[in-house]
Write a protein that holds these residues in place. Sequence first.
Motif, mmCIF file in Angstrom:
data_model
loop_
_atom_site.group_PDB
_atom_site.id
_atom_site.type_symbol
_atom_site.label_atom_id
_atom_site.label_comp_id
_atom_site.label_asym_id
_atom_site.label_seq_id
_atom_site.Cartn_x
_atom_site.Cartn_y
_atom_site.Cartn_z
ATOM 1 N N HIS A 172 -2.242 1.775 8.989
ATOM 2 C CA HIS A 172 -2.974 0.543 9.278
ATOM 3 C C HIS A 172 -2.084 -0.630 8.906
ATOM 4 O O HIS A 172 -1.141 -0.476 8.113
ATOM 5 N N GLU A 199 2.848 7.678 1.545
ATOM 6 C CA GLU A 199 2.518 6.433 2.245
ATOM 7 C C GLU A 199 3.601 5.396 1.998
ATOM 8 O O GLU A 199 3.886 5.043 0.856
ATOM 9 N N ASP A 208 0.881 -1.174 0.000
ATOM 10 C CA ASP A 208 0.000 0.000 0.000
ATOM 11 C C ASP A 208 0.914 1.218 0.000
ATOM 12 O O ASP A 208 1.491 1.563 1.029
ATOM 13 N N GLU A 258 1.121 7.018 6.639
ATOM 14 C CA GLU A 258 0.601 7.763 5.490
ATOM 15 C C GLU A 258 -0.072 9.079 5.861
ATOM 16 O O GLU A 258 -1.259 9.260 5.603
ATOM 17 N N HIS A 266 -6.304 -3.177 4.267
ATOM 18 C CA HIS A 266 -6.479 -2.702 5.648
ATOM 19 C C HIS A 266 -6.536 -3.973 6.478
ATOM 20 O O HIS A 266 -7.599 -4.557 6.670
ATOM 21 N N THR A 281 1.376 0.689 7.435
ATOM 22 C CA THR A 281 1.662 1.886 6.641
ATOM 23 C C THR A 281 1.828 3.100 7.542
ATOM 24 O O THR A 281 1.259 3.158 8.633
HETATM 25 MN MN MN Z 1 -3.100 2.880 3.405
#
Ligand code: MN
Length: 413
Positions: A339, A379, A265, A364, A346, A362
Motif C-alpha cells: 500500500h 516489508e 512501514d 510486504e 495506509h 510497501t
Molecule cells: Mn504495511
Amino acid sequence: MGRAVDTAAVATRRRALGQRIGRGTVLIPAAHQRDLERDYVQDNDLRQNNTFFYFTQLETQDAWLLMTVRGPDSVETVLFLPPRNPAQERWTGLRLGPDSVAVRLSGIATVLPTDSLERRAQRALRTTPGPVYVPLDVTTREEQRVLDLTFGARDVRNLRPIADSLRLVKDADEIARLRKAVDISVAGHIAAMQAARPGMFEYELEAALEAGFRRHGADRVGYPSIVGSGPNSTTLHYDVSRRQTQDGDLVVIDAAAEWGQYTADVTRTFPVNGRFTPRQKAIYDLVLATQQAAFDSIKVGVTSLRDLNRISREYMRAHSGTLCGPQTCDVFYIHGLGHGIGMDVHDVGDYSLPLRPGMVFTLEPGIYLTDENLGVRIEDDVLITATGAEWLSAGAPRTTADIERVMRGGRRP
Ligand code: MN
Ligand code: GLY
Ligand code: MN
C-alpha cells in the motif's frame, strides 16, 4: 511551534490544488488539542490533520486556511490563527499567533485572527463563483457551525478526494521526510534485533525498538508497534506484546517511526536466538524471493501496485514446491502485497494506477503457518524514480545471512 516550513513546496501544492479546482473557495480547519482526561493521548496533545499539514506544514491548532481560487493560476491564501494567550502559554509554551512571525514561518503573506474568518470567507464568496471545498471528515461541531454560518446554502463539496489524489505522488519535500522516517525506523529494527535474547518478553523487544526510534529523533510511532513472537508471529496486527519469547521462536516486528508527519512501514522477521532453523529459513527465503519478484516486475508507467500484488501471488504459488504441504504457500499469504505510505501509514491514493515517479509504497508478502507457530513477513518501503525503483529501507538486514550477522554483532561483549 514546529519546524521550518518549506514555503515553496506548500505554495506549489496550493497552486496545484487551484489548477485542479479552477474556480471556487477552499476552507480547511487545523487540528485541536487533545484532552488529557478524555482522549487517549499516546504521545503529545497535538498531531496536525493531514489535509491542513499538506497545504501549510504548520503544527498549530485551531487555525483555518482559506484559499480563494479565481482561476487555475490565481490562488489567494489567508491563514487564520487564534490570538496568543500569555497565561495559557505558561502551560503550553509559545504558540503561533496572527503576527509577523507566522507570516515569516508559513510563507503566507496574509495572516489574520480567527475572529475575522467569517467576514473574510463571506467576502471570498461574494467575489468568487464556484463551489466551496472543505475536508468534510475533520469538521467538529464548532467547525460545522462556522461552515453553516459562512456558506449557508452554497454548493459545499468534500475537498478530500482532490487533496488525496494530490498526495499520491510525493514531492521532494515529502520524499525527504519519508527517507528520514525510514532511516529512523531501520535503526530501531536493528536495535531490536541486537537486543534480542530467548526469554525476553515481547515488551522488552518493543522497548529496545522504540528506544531506537526515539534515540534517532522519531516524533512518535507511525502506528502501534507489532512485536509478535512464536504463535503471535502468525497474527497480522498483534500489538499486545506480553508474551515471553522462547528459544527457537521467530519474531515478527512490524513497526516504524513517524517523522515530520510522515511514517515509514517496515517489517522484519528474525529468530530470537539469532539462528534460523532450516525450516524457518526455507519459508523465509520463499517470502524474500516473492518480494524480490514483485520489485523486479516494477515498470514505471506500466505496472500498478495491483498488478504487483497479482504477480507476487503467482510467483509464490509457482515456487512453493512442497514447502506448505499439499497446498501452495500463497494460501497462507492472507493479505495484500502492499500500500502507499505517507502521512497515513495506509496512505490515500488509487492503487490501480500505473506507478509514477514519486510514488512510495510497501512490498510486504508473508506466510503464516498457525499449526507451526511460524509467521514470516518482510516489508520494505520502495520509491519509484524516473528510471525504476529504489529500496528505501535496505539498511535493515533482509537476507537470513545478513540478519544473523547483525544479530551476532549485538552479541559481542
Ligand atoms: Mn504495511
Ligand atoms: N503496519 C501495517 C501494515 O503493514 O499494513
Ligand atoms: Mn507494516
